[in-house]
Design an enzyme around this catalytic site. Structure first.
Site, PDB file in Angstrom:
ATOM      1  N   HIS A 149       0.839  -1.201   0.000  1.00 56.54           N
ATOM      2  CA  HIS A 149       0.000   0.000   0.000  1.00 56.54           C
ATOM      3  C   HIS A 149       0.876   1.253   0.000  1.00 56.54           C
ATOM      4  CE1 HIS A 149      -3.110  -2.864   1.332  1.00 56.54           C
ATOM      5  NE2 HIS A 149      -3.967  -1.992   0.843  1.00 56.54           N
ATOM      6  N   LYS A 153      -0.499   4.815   4.551  1.00 55.09           N
ATOM      7  CA  LYS A 153      -1.417   3.893   5.230  1.00 55.09           C
ATOM      8  C   LYS A 153      -0.885   3.575   6.625  1.00 55.09           C
ATOM      9  CE  LYS A 153      -4.032  -0.381   4.645  1.00 55.09           C
ATOM     10  NZ  LYS A 153      -5.317   0.310   4.924  1.00 55.09           N
TER      11      LYS A 153
END
Length: 258
Positions: A149, A153
């Site tokens: 990600h 995040k």
């Protein structure tokens, strides 16, 4: 016409849902939730579509047929309680919930239908259906899960990765070893049946999950790659549509689409 209320309207996912819902012919946006410290006029000017705003959870659910929630655990808890009290279905994609937070969701699901998913991609929902088939047919293969990600995040591993890992573990016979998070210095040799899970945070990656199944002689990789948050938004809105009319209970996205 489905009357929809939305939390997290200034976040990445909230904005994606708002933009998609505004163009959907069967959806009417009724209200969005913002933090009390924010100026509603200032926030409204920055949104991709017109939306009435409030900082009061009780006002959010008034006149709505369903609430879509992509926010923060503390907000999700308050919204779940308000939705249950008002008899309004809830679609929640908030991750990082504590055991106490999850208990509140479960109590709400005793009164209204709630769909909860760490990932509202329809492809991920189908992956939850596919992976048990693979693991059941390849019971002795090693299994590792790698998720990637964007650098911003906060939770790691991702909620989606943990959900996929639970699906993999549930399909293992006999009872598997616990999850192994990463494999750093001093890690013991791999044990039969365990599932390794690894998190990567770099760049602007929206979300990619790879399940590796391997023996000494061959391997299979199954990868789901989200290229736009619209994939999550589309899944959340489809879940909202399919949740209407369902009896109270806690549903997964795969319950609604498979």
């Amino acid at each position: 016409m489905l009357r929809l209320a939305l939390t997290g309207v200034t976040g990445r996912m909230g904005r994606a849902v708002l933009e998609l819902a505004a163009s959907a012919p069967d959806i009417q946006l009724v209200c969005g939730l913002i933090r009390p410290a924010r100026d509603p006029h200032e926030v409204a000017a920055q949104l991709p579509a017109p939306l009435a705003l409030t900082s009061r959870v009780a006002e959010l659910v008034q006149g709505a047929d369903v609430v879509v929630d992509f926010s923060h655990p503390a907000v999700t808890v308050a919204v779940a309680e308000a939705a249950a009290h008002a008899g309004i279905p809830l679609v929640s994609g908030t991750t990082g919930l504590s055991e106490h937070d999850q208990a509140v969701i479960l109590r709400a699901a005793q009164h209204v239908p709630v769909v909860q998913a760490a990932n509202f991609s329809l492809g991920i929902a189908l992956l939850h259906w596919l992976l048990p088939e693979l693991v059941a047919r390849l019971p002795t293969w090693d299994v590792e899960l790698i998720e990637r990600h964007h650098r911003h995040k906060r939770d790691a591993p991702s909620g989606t990765a943990l959900a996929l890992a639970r699906t993999l573990l549930a399909a293992r016979e006999p009872a598997p070893s616990p999850l192994v998070y990463g494999r750093g210095p001093g890690t013991a040799p791999r044990q039969p049946g365990e599932v390794g899970i690894h998190a990567v945070r770099a760049g602007g990656e929206v979300g990619r999950h790879t399940v590796l199944l391997a023996t000494d002689d061959e391997a299979i990789e199954v990868t789901h790659w989200v290229q736009s948050r619209r994939a999550y938004a589309q899944g959340a809105l489809e879940a909202a549509r399919r949740l209407i009319g369902r009896p109270p209970g806690l549903y997964s996205l795969q319950d609604l689409v498979t």
